[in-house]
Design an enzyme around this catalytic site. Structure first.
Site, PDB file in Angstrom:
ATOM      1  N   GLY A  29       2.507   2.615  -1.728  1.00 18.15           N
ATOM      2  CA  GLY A  29       2.945   3.611  -0.747  1.00 18.15           C
ATOM      3  C   GLY A  29       1.807   4.348  -0.079  1.00 18.15           C
ATOM      4  O   GLY A  29       0.665   3.907  -0.113  1.00 18.15           O
ATOM      5  N   HIS A  35      -1.794  -1.599   5.260  1.00 23.12           N
ATOM      6  CA  HIS A  35      -0.520  -2.025   4.659  1.00 23.12           C
ATOM      7  C   HIS A  35       0.392  -2.616   5.741  1.00 23.12           C
ATOM      8  O   HIS A  35       1.049  -3.632   5.531  1.00 23.12           O
ATOM      9  CB  HIS A  35       0.222  -0.825   4.056  1.00 23.12           C
ATOM     10  CG  HIS A  35      -0.454  -0.173   2.902  1.00 23.12           C
ATOM     11  ND1 HIS A  35      -0.915   1.116   2.958  1.00 23.12           N
ATOM     12  CD2 HIS A  35      -0.723  -0.604   1.654  1.00 23.12           C
ATOM     13  CE1 HIS A  35      -1.432   1.470   1.796  1.00 23.12           C
ATOM     14  NE2 HIS A  35      -1.341   0.429   0.979  1.00 23.12           N
ATOM     15  N   GLN A  59      -1.597   0.686 -14.180  1.00 27.99           N
ATOM     16  CA  GLN A  59      -2.888   0.239 -13.647  1.00 27.99           C
ATOM     17  C   GLN A  59      -3.896   1.378 -13.471  1.00 27.99           C
ATOM     18  O   GLN A  59      -4.974   1.164 -12.939  1.00 27.99           O
ATOM     19  CB  GLN A  59      -2.697  -0.553 -12.351  1.00 27.99           C
ATOM     20  CG  GLN A  59      -2.256   0.250 -11.150  1.00 27.99           C
ATOM     21  CD  GLN A  59      -1.904  -0.671  -9.979  1.00 27.99           C
ATOM     22  OE1 GLN A  59      -0.906  -1.383 -10.004  1.00 27.99           O
ATOM     23  NE2 GLN A  59      -2.733  -0.666  -8.946  1.00 27.99           N
ATOM     24  N   SER A 191      -5.674   4.465   0.934  1.00 25.67           N
ATOM     25  CA  SER A 191      -4.931   5.712   0.716  1.00 25.67           C
ATOM     26  C   SER A 191      -5.842   6.770   0.121  1.00 25.67           C
ATOM     27  O   SER A 191      -5.595   7.959   0.240  1.00 25.67           O
ATOM     28  CB  SER A 191      -3.745   5.465  -0.227  1.00 25.67           C
ATOM     29  OG  SER A 191      -2.925   4.453   0.303  1.00 25.67           O
TER      30      SER A 191
HETATM   31  P1  AMP Z   1      -2.085  -0.469  -2.460  1.00 22.59           P
HETATM   32  O1  AMP Z   1      -0.972   0.340  -1.917  1.00 22.59           O
HETATM   33  O2  AMP Z   1      -3.419   0.174  -2.368  1.00 22.59           O
HETATM   34  O3  AMP Z   1      -1.782  -1.034  -3.828  1.00 22.59           O
HETATM   35  O4  AMP Z   1      -2.201  -1.741  -1.503  1.00 22.59           O
HETATM   36  C1  AMP Z   1      -1.108  -2.582  -1.260  1.00 22.59           C
HETATM   37  C2  AMP Z   1      -1.578  -3.813  -0.559  1.00 22.59           C
HETATM   38  O5  AMP Z   1      -2.181  -3.460   0.684  1.00 22.59           O
HETATM   39  C3  AMP Z   1      -2.636  -4.602  -1.359  1.00 22.59           C
HETATM   40  O6  AMP Z   1      -2.392  -5.990  -1.217  1.00 22.59           O
HETATM   41  C4  AMP Z   1      -3.916  -4.185  -0.693  1.00 22.59           C
HETATM   42  O7  AMP Z   1      -4.952  -5.153  -0.801  1.00 22.59           O
HETATM   43  C5  AMP Z   1      -3.465  -4.050   0.762  1.00 22.59           C
HETATM   44  N1  AMP Z   1      -4.392  -3.192   1.491  1.00 22.59           N
HETATM   45  C6  AMP Z   1      -4.818  -1.947   1.155  1.00 22.59           C
HETATM   46  N2  AMP Z   1      -5.736  -1.492   2.030  1.00 22.59           N
HETATM   47  C7  AMP Z   1      -5.912  -2.474   2.944  1.00 22.59           C
HETATM   48  C8  AMP Z   1      -6.736  -2.624   4.104  1.00 22.59           C
HETATM   49  N3  AMP Z   1      -7.579  -1.674   4.494  1.00 22.59           N
HETATM   50  N4  AMP Z   1      -6.636  -3.774   4.802  1.00 22.59           N
HETATM   51  C9  AMP Z   1      -5.785  -4.756   4.422  1.00 22.59           C
HETATM   52  N5  AMP Z   1      -4.986  -4.682   3.338  1.00 22.59           N
HETATM   53  C10 AMP Z   1      -5.047  -3.572   2.606  1.00 22.59           C
END
Ligand code: AMP
Length: 288
Positions: A29, A35, A59, A191
């Site tokens: 989120g 995202h 995690q 985030s």
């Molecule tokens: P998270 O909410 O941080 O667990 O991220 C969810 C998904 O979004 C994961 O697959 C991350 O690798 C991807 N993600 C997060 N930040 C980026 C970004 N700057 N560019 C591309 N994908 C991202």
């Protein structure tokens, strides 16, 4: 059509009425453009996209930011609706468990652990982190019944760990990796960037700048010839305690680079105040 589901039993009822292939985008989120690029790709490629929003306690280490991690479900749903509006005839379902018990019901005792690759880089800094990731992602793969899942290259090691799990467990799901989305100053969107003050953000740029510097050396000369210059950068950087790691690995499996390596990944983790940021660059190389 947009739908928000908060309980596993409601997700299962929804499944009973869905016959279309599902694209899954697992997230914690507080959605940003990075995202949304994953969501956009899934909406493009699938009739139905399931976005999960769950801040997974397993995690996070005991001294990490689980409690402070930004939770912004209402705004996330608005952003997802805007993304859905760019398409016609598509369905977007958000599964945001109302409580941790939906994912880890009373008595939950299974841990999915991928040996080796989970223990280096981020895994060495954050013991148990990837066990938390693979345990939740395995469960999300099952409860989502997705045929494709979308992940960001930003978390490069995470994708490699998940790909290994999918192979080892024979899971019937296709893993797609999408490019890193960056802010204009070059910082990878995260985030956690909102924790940074203006001054801290300036310092954080050391991460993408150093990766670019190494990338440039690798693209302008062979692996062997660029070695001396690169080692100098690695040495100088690693004497600065803000770097958790800065390494160059075989992009296929995160093993050491060998004469058979044709693509490397430069990976870094850099801490500014309490905020730990990660980034990476994929580079094709000539070994000699
Ligand atoms: P998270 O909410 O941080 O667990 O991220 C969810 C998904 O979004 C994961 O697959 C991350 O690798 C991807 N993600 C997060 N930040 C980026 C970004 N700057 N560019 C591309 N994908 C991202």
């Amino acid at each position: 059509m947009f739908k928000l589901i908060r309980k596993i039993e409601d997700l299962n009822s929804w499944h009973a009425s869905n016959s279309k292939a599902i694209g899954l985008v697992p997230t914690m989120g507080n959605l940003h453009v990075g995202h949304l690029s994953l969501v956009n790709k899934s909406l493009n490629e699938n009739s139905v996209t399931l976005v999960t929003i769950f801040v997974n306690p397993k995690q996070f280490g005991p001294n990490e930011d689980f409690a402070e991690y930004p939770r912004t479900l209402e705004r996330d749903c608005e952003l997802l609706k805007e993304e859905l509006d760019k398409f016609s005839g598509k369905e977007l379902v958000v599964f945001a468990p109302a409580s941790t018990d939906e994912i880890y019901p009373d008595g939950f005792s299974t841990i999915i652990s991928v040996n080796g690759i989970s223990e280096i880089l981020c895994g060495a800094d954050r013991p148990g982190h990837f066990d938390g990731v693979t345990t939740v992602v395995h469960r999300l793969f099952n409860i989502s019944k997705a045929s494709t899942a979308y992940f960001g290259q930003k978390d490069y090691q995470q994708v490699k760990v998940i790909q290994r799990m999918v192979l080892d467990m024979g899971l019937q799901i296709d893993i797609k990796t999408l490019p890193i989305s960056r802010d204009e100053d070059g910082l990878a969107r995260s985030s956690r960037n909102q924790y940074l003050t203006t001054e801290a953000r300036q310092m954080a740029l050391t991460l993408p700048k150093t990766l670019s510097q190494i990338e440039k050396l690798l693209t302008s000369d062979s692996w062997l010839n660029s070695g001396v210059e690169i080692n100098k950068i690695l040495e100088t950087s690693l004497s600065d305690k803000r770097w958790n790691y800065l390494e160059i690995k075989d992009a296929n499996n995160l093993n050491e680079v060998t004469p058979n390596t044709n693509k490397v990944v430069i990976l870094g983790a850099f801490k500014v105040d309490k905020t730990r940021l990660i980034d990476n660059r994929l580079v094709k190389i000539n070994y000699a």
